[in-house]
Design a protein around this motif. Structure first.
Motif, PDB file in Angstrom:
ATOM      1  N   LEU A  56      24.220 -48.987 129.098  1.00 26.29           N
ATOM      2  CA  LEU A  56      23.619 -50.233 128.548  1.00 26.29           C
ATOM      3  C   LEU A  56      24.495 -51.299 129.091  1.00 26.29           C
ATOM      4  CD1 LEU A  56      22.799 -49.274 124.889  1.00 26.29           C
ATOM      5  CD2 LEU A  56      21.036 -49.073 126.823  1.00 26.29           C
ATOM      6  N   ILE A  57      24.005 -52.377 130.054  1.00 30.27           N
ATOM      7  CA  ILE A  57      24.854 -53.266 130.294  1.00 30.27           C
ATOM      8  C   ILE A  57      24.180 -54.647 130.138  1.00 30.27           C
ATOM      9  CG2 ILE A  57      25.624 -54.456 132.560  1.00 30.27           C
ATOM     10  CD1 ILE A  57      25.736 -51.850 133.911  1.00 30.27           C
ATOM     11  N   SER A  58      24.898 -55.438 129.322  1.00 32.07           N
ATOM     12  CA  SER A  58      24.071 -56.834 128.881  1.00 32.07           C
ATOM     13  C   SER A  58      25.407 -57.567 128.614  1.00 32.07           C
ATOM     14  CB  SER A  58      23.359 -56.410 127.612  1.00 32.07           C
ATOM     15  OG  SER A  58      23.107 -57.776 126.866  1.00 32.07           O
ATOM     16  N   PRO A  59      25.342 -58.885 129.138  1.00 32.97           N
ATOM     17  CA  PRO A  59      26.376 -60.107 128.723  1.00 32.97           C
ATOM     18  C   PRO A  59      26.462 -60.004 127.247  1.00 32.97           C
ATOM     19  CG  PRO A  59      24.926 -60.768 130.606  1.00 32.97           C
ATOM     20  CD  PRO A  59      24.239 -59.231 130.074  1.00 32.97           C
ATOM     21  N   PHE A  60      25.416 -60.130 126.668  1.00 29.85           N
ATOM     22  CA  PHE A  60      25.439 -60.486 125.063  1.00 29.85           C
ATOM     23  C   PHE A  60      25.160 -59.325 124.369  1.00 29.85           C
ATOM     24  CE2 PHE A  60      24.760 -64.704 127.059  1.00 29.85           C
ATOM     25  CZ  PHE A  60      25.697 -65.526 126.354  1.00 29.85           C
ATOM     26  N   LEU A  61      25.802 -59.152 123.262  1.00 26.72           N
ATOM     27  CA  LEU A  61      25.678 -57.718 122.694  1.00 26.72           C
ATOM     28  C   LEU A  61      25.593 -58.142 120.971  1.00 26.72           C
ATOM     29  CD1 LEU A  61      25.617 -54.614 122.778  1.00 26.72           C
ATOM     30  CD2 LEU A  61      27.926 -54.802 122.271  1.00 26.72           C
ATOM     31  N   ARG A  62      24.347 -58.044 120.440  1.00 25.13           N
ATOM     32  CA  ARG A  62      24.236 -58.053 119.237  1.00 25.13           C
ATOM     33  C   ARG A  62      22.742 -57.469 118.913  1.00 25.13           C
ATOM     34  NH1 ARG A  62      26.158 -61.524 114.864  1.00 25.13           N
ATOM     35  NH2 ARG A  62      24.524 -61.545 112.843  1.00 25.13           N
ATOM     36  N   LEU A  63      22.867 -56.158 118.471  1.00 21.46           N
ATOM     37  CA  LEU A  63      21.833 -55.134 118.163  1.00 21.46           C
ATOM     38  C   LEU A  63      20.769 -55.396 117.084  1.00 21.46           C
ATOM     39  CD1 LEU A  63      23.977 -52.092 119.218  1.00 21.46           C
ATOM     40  CD2 LEU A  63      22.535 -53.566 120.914  1.00 21.46           C
ATOM     41  N   ASN A  64      19.717 -55.131 117.356  1.00 21.45           N
ATOM     42  CA  ASN A  64      18.773 -55.269 115.993  1.00 21.45           C
ATOM     43  C   ASN A  64      18.715 -53.877 115.456  1.00 21.45           C
ATOM     44  OD1 ASN A  64      16.926 -53.432 117.418  1.00 21.45           O
ATOM     45  ND2 ASN A  64      15.688 -55.188 118.590  1.00 21.45           N
ATOM     46  N   GLU A  65      18.150 -53.842 114.389  1.00 22.56           N
ATOM     47  CA  GLU A  65      18.452 -52.454 113.410  1.00 22.56           C
ATOM     48  C   GLU A  65      17.858 -51.488 114.016  1.00 22.56           C
ATOM     49  OE1 GLU A  65      20.307 -52.086 110.703  1.00 22.56           O
ATOM     50  OE2 GLU A  65      20.925 -54.075 111.111  1.00 22.56           O
ATOM     51  N   ARG A  66      16.496 -51.647 114.842  1.00 19.60           N
ATOM     52  CA  ARG A  66      16.058 -50.524 115.499  1.00 19.60           C
ATOM     53  C   ARG A  66      16.820 -49.849 116.670  1.00 19.60           C
ATOM     54  NH1 ARG A  66      12.693 -45.965 115.330  1.00 19.60           N
ATOM     55  NH2 ARG A  66      11.697 -46.035 117.329  1.00 19.60           N
ATOM     56  N   ILE A  67      17.354 -50.652 117.375  1.00 17.41           N
ATOM     57  CA  ILE A  67      18.300 -50.150 118.580  1.00 17.41           C
ATOM     58  C   ILE A  67      19.528 -49.529 117.723  1.00 17.41           C
ATOM     59  CG2 ILE A  67      19.865 -50.876 120.291  1.00 17.41           C
ATOM     60  CD1 ILE A  67      16.744 -51.136 121.133  1.00 17.41           C
ATOM     61  N   LYS A  68      20.213 -49.935 116.742  1.00 22.11           N
ATOM     62  CA  LYS A  68      21.050 -49.204 116.203  1.00 22.11           C
ATOM     63  C   LYS A  68      20.769 -47.968 115.498  1.00 22.11           C
ATOM     64  CE  LYS A  68      23.749 -53.360 114.532  1.00 22.11           C
ATOM     65  NZ  LYS A  68      24.303 -54.132 113.245  1.00 22.11           N
ATOM     66  N   GLU A  69      19.575 -47.683 115.169  1.00 15.39           N
ATOM     67  CA  GLU A  69      19.069 -46.513 114.549  1.00 15.39           C
ATOM     68  C   GLU A  69      19.056 -45.653 115.634  1.00 15.39           C
ATOM     69  OE1 GLU A  69      15.429 -46.975 112.649  1.00 15.39           O
ATOM     70  OE2 GLU A  69      16.154 -48.145 110.932  1.00 15.39           O
ATOM     71  N   LEU A  70      18.468 -45.918 116.859  1.00 14.50           N
ATOM     72  CA  LEU A  70      18.467 -44.945 118.167  1.00 14.50           C
ATOM     73  C   LEU A  70      19.778 -44.694 118.397  1.00 14.50           C
ATOM     74  CD1 LEU A  70      15.393 -46.974 119.939  1.00 14.50           C
ATOM     75  CD2 LEU A  70      15.366 -44.778 118.672  1.00 14.50           C
ATOM     76  N   LEU A  71      20.743 -45.535 118.617  1.00 10.81           N
ATOM     77  CA  LEU A  71      21.913 -45.094 119.333  1.00 10.81           C
ATOM     78  C   LEU A  71      23.025 -44.230 118.291  1.00 10.81           C
ATOM     79  CD1 LEU A  71      23.436 -48.590 120.717  1.00 10.81           C
ATOM     80  CD2 LEU A  71      22.377 -46.586 121.725  1.00 10.81           C
ATOM     81  N   GLU A  72      22.333 -44.560 117.044  1.00  5.75           N
ATOM     82  CA  GLU A  72      23.046 -43.595 116.060  1.00  5.75           C
ATOM     83  C   GLU A  72      22.623 -42.322 116.012  1.00  5.75           C
ATOM     84  OE1 GLU A  72      22.207 -45.459 112.195  1.00  5.75           O
ATOM     85  OE2 GLU A  72      23.811 -46.893 112.229  1.00  5.75           O
ATOM     86  N   ASP A  73      21.451 -42.091 116.394  1.00  5.75           N
ATOM     87  CA  ASP A  73      20.775 -40.782 116.593  1.00  5.75           C
ATOM     88  C   ASP A  73      21.421 -40.394 118.045  1.00  5.75           C
ATOM     89  OD1 ASP A  73      18.858 -38.722 116.003  1.00  5.75           O
ATOM     90  OD2 ASP A  73      17.935 -39.386 117.701  1.00  5.75           O
ATOM     91  N   LYS A  74      21.749 -40.962 119.001  1.00  9.12           N
ATOM     92  CA  LYS A  74      22.357 -40.269 120.177  1.00  9.12           C
ATOM     93  C   LYS A  74      23.777 -39.920 119.969  1.00  9.12           C
ATOM     94  CE  LYS A  74      19.076 -40.411 121.807  1.00  9.12           C
ATOM     95  NZ  LYS A  74      18.159 -39.538 122.535  1.00  9.12           N
ATOM     96  N   ASN A  75      24.333 -40.685 119.077  1.00  3.73           N
ATOM     97  CA  ASN A  75      25.591 -40.317 118.526  1.00  3.73           C
ATOM     98  C   ASN A  75      25.879 -38.831 117.946  1.00  3.73           C
ATOM     99  OD1 ASN A  75      28.638 -41.297 118.550  1.00  3.73           O
ATOM    100  ND2 ASN A  75      28.164 -41.020 116.103  1.00  3.73           N
TER     101      ASN A  75
END
Length: 231
Positions: free
Chosen positions: A27-46
């Motif tokens: 994931l390449i992005s100059p600005f980084l402030r994740l919404n709750e949905r993206i956080k949930e998905l990344l927590e699952d990947k973790n």
């Protein structure tokens, strides 16, 4: 063949790209402030122990964002100076887009992008993947730690114009016995902080309660509160 994406399609396929990652995720992005949905998905990947690389280019991470990121063992974060590209890849899909991984952009902005499938455009996918790897190589990997932010905040609080009996939001959350995000939600709900364009700002009520806004050159904005403050 690459597929054109409008705003809603970009957000949809970004979620699908994260969800379908089985081996790697970039994931390449100059600005980084994740919404709750993206956080949930990344927590699952973790939890699935998927290797996730996040590259960002603006050192304006909120302490609560840092606190969340540090808990993800399989997510590695890098800082890339002068980053402007927005590109998201897993082992089969690639999205090149105007969309930042920034919750305000995902909700409010008009965006465009293209979706590349490795099975349909292997050469185009390969070129995008190799460029993403180059960006990772020139980036500085950071083990994000909220303790680092707090240490810097506390060092700043020792200046001539500050009072030593104030705590960062995360330290106050520890003292109160709640998570940092929960305390911030309380502060917003009680009117001590307000949210504008995805960022937290201290209100007049927050200042009256003894709250202070500070800016760390390296880690961005944070707040200090009286040690006895209980929202």
């Amino acid at each position: 063949m690459a597929k054109f994406l409008n705003t809603s399609a970009t957000n949809y396929f970004l979620e699908e790209l994260i969800k379908s990652a089985k081996d790697r995720l970039i994931l390449i992005s100059p600005f980084l402030r994740l919404n709750e949905r993206i956080k949930e998905l990344l927590e699952d990947k973790n939890r699935l122990k998927i290797d996730v690389r996040v590259v960002y280019g603006k050192s304006e991470l909120q302490p609560e964002e840092i606190n969340w990121l540090r808990e993800l063992t399989y997510l590695r974060t890098s800082f890339c100076k002068n980053l402007h590209a927005k590109c998201y890849l897993n082992e089969e899909l690639c999205i090149i887009t105007s969309l930042n991984l920034y919750e305000f952009s995902q909700v409010n902005n008009n965006e465009m992008g293209v979706l590349v499938r490795r099975s349909e455009d292997p050469e185009l996918y390969k070129e995008a993947y190799e460029e993403a790897q180059r960006i990772i190589r020139i980036s500085d990997e950071i083990r994000i730690s909220v303790e680092t932010v707090e240490k810097e905040a506390e060092s700043s609080a020792e200046g001539e114009d500050s009072t030593p009996d104030k705590l960062t939001t995360s330290k106050l959350a520890q003292k109160v016995g709640v998570k940092t995000n929960e305390l911030i939600e309380r502060l917003v709900k009680a009117g001590y902080l307000e949210v504008k364009e995805g960022k937290n700002y201290i209100t007049a009520k927050g200042k009256e309660a003894g709250g202070e806004f500070r800016m760390s050159p390296k880690f961005g904005p944070y707040f200090l509160w009286p040690e006895s403050f209980r929202p």
